[in-house]
Design a protein around this motif. Sequence first.
Motif, PDB file in Angstrom:
ATOM      1  N   LEU A   1       0.875  -1.176   0.000  1.00  0.00           N
ATOM      2  CA  LEU A   1       0.000   0.000   0.000  1.00  0.00           C
ATOM      3  C   LEU A   1       0.906   1.218   0.000  1.00  0.00           C
ATOM      4  N   VAL A   2       0.944   1.924  -1.125  1.00  0.00           N
ATOM      5  CA  VAL A   2       1.934   2.968  -1.347  1.00  0.00           C
ATOM      6  C   VAL A   2       1.546   4.257  -0.634  1.00  0.00           C
ATOM      7  N   SER A   3       2.534   4.830   0.072  1.00  0.00           N
ATOM      8  CA  SER A   3       2.320   6.125   0.734  1.00  0.00           C
ATOM      9  C   SER A   3       3.145   7.234   0.083  1.00  0.00           C
ATOM     10  N   GLU A   4       4.214   6.863  -0.631  1.00  0.00           N
ATOM     11  CA  GLU A   4       5.037   7.833  -1.359  1.00  0.00           C
ATOM     12  C   GLU A   4       5.388   7.258  -2.721  1.00  0.00           C
ATOM     13  N   LEU A   5       5.293   8.101  -3.748  1.00  0.00           N
ATOM     14  CA  LEU A   5       5.612   7.685  -5.113  1.00  0.00           C
ATOM     15  C   LEU A   5       6.495   8.737  -5.761  1.00  0.00           C
ATOM     16  N   THR A   6       7.660   8.303  -6.263  1.00  0.00           N
ATOM     17  CA  THR A   6       8.568   9.200  -6.972  1.00  0.00           C
ATOM     18  C   THR A   6       8.880   8.598  -8.344  1.00  0.00           C
ATOM     19  N   VAL A   7       8.642   9.386  -9.381  1.00  0.00           N
ATOM     20  CA  VAL A   7       9.030   8.949 -10.724  1.00  0.00           C
ATOM     21  C   VAL A   7      10.490   9.345 -10.923  1.00  0.00           C
ATOM     22  N   LEU A   8      11.372   8.353 -10.983  1.00  0.00           N
ATOM     23  CA  LEU A   8      12.807   8.611 -11.150  1.00  0.00           C
ATOM     24  C   LEU A   8      13.161   8.883 -12.607  1.00  0.00           C
ATOM     25  N   ASN A   9      12.392   8.288 -13.512  1.00  0.00           N
ATOM     26  CA  ASN A   9      12.636   8.501 -14.934  1.00  0.00           C
ATOM     27  C   ASN A   9      11.444   7.995 -15.724  1.00  0.00           C
ATOM     28  N   GLU A  10      10.951   8.832 -16.615  1.00  0.00           N
ATOM     29  CA  GLU A  10       9.904   8.380 -17.527  1.00  0.00           C
ATOM     30  C   GLU A  10      10.533   7.565 -18.647  1.00  0.00           C
ATOM     31  N   ALA A  11       9.727   6.831 -19.389  1.00  0.00           N
ATOM     32  CA  ALA A  11      10.228   5.977 -20.457  1.00  0.00           C
ATOM     33  C   ALA A  11       9.308   6.040 -21.659  1.00  0.00           C
ATOM     34  N   LEU A  12       9.911   5.958 -22.835  1.00  0.00           N
ATOM     35  CA  LEU A  12       9.125   5.776 -24.042  1.00  0.00           C
ATOM     36  C   LEU A  12       8.472   4.404 -24.013  1.00  0.00           C
ATOM     37  N   LEU A  13       7.390   4.254 -24.752  1.00  0.00           N
ATOM     38  CA  LEU A  13       6.768   2.944 -24.865  1.00  0.00           C
ATOM     39  C   LEU A  13       7.751   2.004 -25.561  1.00  0.00           C
ATOM     40  N   PRO A  14       8.150   0.907 -24.928  1.00  0.00           N
ATOM     41  CA  PRO A  14       9.161   0.026 -25.542  1.00  0.00           C
ATOM     42  C   PRO A  14       8.645  -0.591 -26.841  1.00  0.00           C
ATOM     43  N   PRO A  15       9.561  -0.913 -27.772  1.00  0.00           N
ATOM     44  CA  PRO A  15       9.147  -1.443 -29.071  1.00  0.00           C
ATOM     45  C   PRO A  15       8.660  -2.889 -29.016  1.00  0.00           C
ATOM     46  N   PHE A  16       8.806  -3.554 -27.870  1.00  0.00           N
ATOM     47  CA  PHE A  16       8.257  -4.892 -27.676  1.00  0.00           C
ATOM     48  C   PHE A  16       7.971  -5.049 -26.192  1.00  0.00           C
ATOM     49  N   THR A  17       7.121  -6.005 -25.872  1.00  0.00           N
ATOM     50  CA  THR A  17       6.748  -6.189 -24.469  1.00  0.00           C
ATOM     51  C   THR A  17       7.878  -6.854 -23.702  1.00  0.00           C
ATOM     52  N   ILE A  18       8.125  -6.343 -22.493  1.00  0.00           N
ATOM     53  CA  ILE A  18       9.180  -6.888 -21.645  1.00  0.00           C
ATOM     54  C   ILE A  18       8.568  -8.032 -20.847  1.00  0.00           C
ATOM     55  N   GLU A  19       8.347  -9.150 -21.523  1.00  0.00           N
ATOM     56  CA  GLU A  19       7.741 -10.328 -20.927  1.00  0.00           C
ATOM     57  C   GLU A  19       8.462 -11.567 -21.421  1.00  0.00           C
ATOM     58  N   ASP A  20       8.278 -12.673 -20.711  1.00  0.00           N
ATOM     59  CA  ASP A  20       8.959 -13.917 -21.099  1.00  0.00           C
ATOM     60  C   ASP A  20       8.630 -14.286 -22.538  1.00  0.00           C
ATOM     61  N   LYS A  21       7.357 -14.277 -22.874  1.00  0.00           N
ATOM     62  CA  LYS A  21       6.926 -14.532 -24.244  1.00  0.00           C
ATOM     63  C   LYS A  21       6.604 -13.194 -24.890  1.00  0.00           C
ATOM     64  N   THR A  22       7.640 -12.592 -25.458  1.00  0.00           N
ATOM     65  CA  THR A  22       7.509 -11.240 -25.982  1.00  0.00           C
ATOM     66  C   THR A  22       6.918 -11.258 -27.389  1.00  0.00           C
ATOM     67  N   ASP A  23       6.448 -10.102 -27.822  1.00  0.00           N
ATOM     68  CA  ASP A  23       5.952  -9.961 -29.189  1.00  0.00           C
ATOM     69  C   ASP A  23       7.037  -9.429 -30.125  1.00  0.00           C
TER      70      ASP A  23
END
Length: 584
Positions: A96-118
């Motif tokens: 349950l988050v009480s503090e949130l800091t965005v350290l760096n934004e990111a572009l939408l990656p060109p493929f999914t960062i998953e085991d079975k990627t596209d």
Amino acid sequence: MYRSHTCGELRASHINKEVTLAGWVQKSRDKGFIVWVDLRDRYGITQLVFDEERTPKAMMEKAQNLGREFVIQVTGTVIERASKNPNIPTGDIEILVSELTVLNEALLPPFTIEDKTDGGEDIRMKYRYLDIRRNPVKNSLIFRHKVTQEVRNYLSKEGFIEVETPYLIKSTPEGARDFVVPSRMNQGQFYALPQSPQTFKQLLMVGGMDKYFQIVKCFRDEDLRADRQPEFTQIDCEMAFVEQEDILNAFEGLTRHLLKEVNGVEIDQFPRMLYDDAMRLYGNDKPDIRFGMEFGELNEVAQHKDFGVFNSAELVIGIAVPGGNAYTRKEIDQLIDWVKRPQVGALGMVYCRCNDDGTYKSSVDKFYDQDDLAKWAEATGAKAGDLICVLSGDKNKVRAQLSALRMELAERLGLRNPNEFAPLWVLDFPLLEWDEETERYHAMHHPFTSPKPGQLELLATNPGEVKANAYDLVLNGNEIGGGSIRIHDKKTQALMFDYLGFTEEEAKAQFGFLMNAFEYGAPPHGGLAFGLDRLVAILGGQETIRDFIAFPKNNAGRDVMIDAPAPIDNKQLEELSLKLNLKS
């Protein structure tokens, strides 16, 4: 402190504890009144929760705008997860988050960062730093680290000393093409990147470092394939005052250790096979012995009839495919088409079904009767229910073709279990091989390999029959290591250079430093080099090495991520006194 714990660390025992995590946003699920975010780092995934009842409005909006692969830091309380996920170690809890800091934004990656990627391989190679975030690649690199550490620990305990050797060396004409490096300070002269530390490790033996090893980069300017890179890593080892048996025992020990510590597998036997037998029975010098299908030579039982294809062949050879009689005619035709592919190069294939009733049915019944076909079955070891596949032609070519077919059939039959390990020593390679293009002999391994004891005199009368005091270690049909007992006296080394076509002046120019060293008391010595990339891949259940290398090249030798190789500017060319002469 960016984090108090990793994203794979927290369990139910941490409930009610305040923690700080940092990582990448794997994905988020926004239900309007509640947002779940999966936070990922190298160690795992932890679910974060933001809800409108307990989360300030500004933070809620911030959470709703988190994109995939944003780098964030959160602080919050570990709570019990209402809907548990048994598929991940942290599945009993969420934050349950009480503090949130965005350290760096990111572009939408060109493929999914998953085991079975596209993402296809090309795009993943271009964005390799993103691909490394995926578990299959990340875990392969961690696995490589584990193997490397086990190698270092084992060899160090066995008294080996790790010594670094130079990367900028002298080009030599033997072996593969060198990568060359121009020298600015020595105009018109070039270094070469080492294909291996061969001469340096021999010099270390002269220097008294009787047990040396090095985990070292090597470079060869060769055409590439899935299991080859222009730069690769060797576990390079050398020992003094040893014979072949000492080397085999030492590195059987290392291989046993790796299989036990890394894979939990105990290996008792390391069978040994002569090179000539490997070629005769399997058609290559690195046979996979996890399954049978040994070759049967059929000249004596197939060249007595009027079948011209066999009669004109140097070698008629076959294998028995277990259970292959169940193949349909369409499946057999597909096999015939497979061997006729340019990569294999056969003109066709004859087959014979071994029926359950003990009869035979072949594609050449016009020429051969049941007694003939029974002899085929005997020669290949075929049993009722099997299929005999027969190729014919030039001896060396047809063995290579049938070897390729054997491996393809084993793959289709599921006989190449990656969790089964079958090591094999292949011994007594030819010392020399004839090169038709240059019309002279070349060293099959390298010019420092010693001939087998008692065979030196054969060099003068029948050089092609001389056997090398050389050995390869094969695992599951892949060469994982190779080496030899070296020549350690100047007279024998000079004789070897002579038979390889070196003039005395050429030998002195290329290897004078080694010959000079031999004048000062070189001990008998030998060694072995493992291909670390390939060894790691096989231990990891794979046969291609690319995913076990952090930043590999593609099949054209290019690094598409950094776009290398690349041109250099004219100023650099001038400094190096180089002028390009490119062919259009």
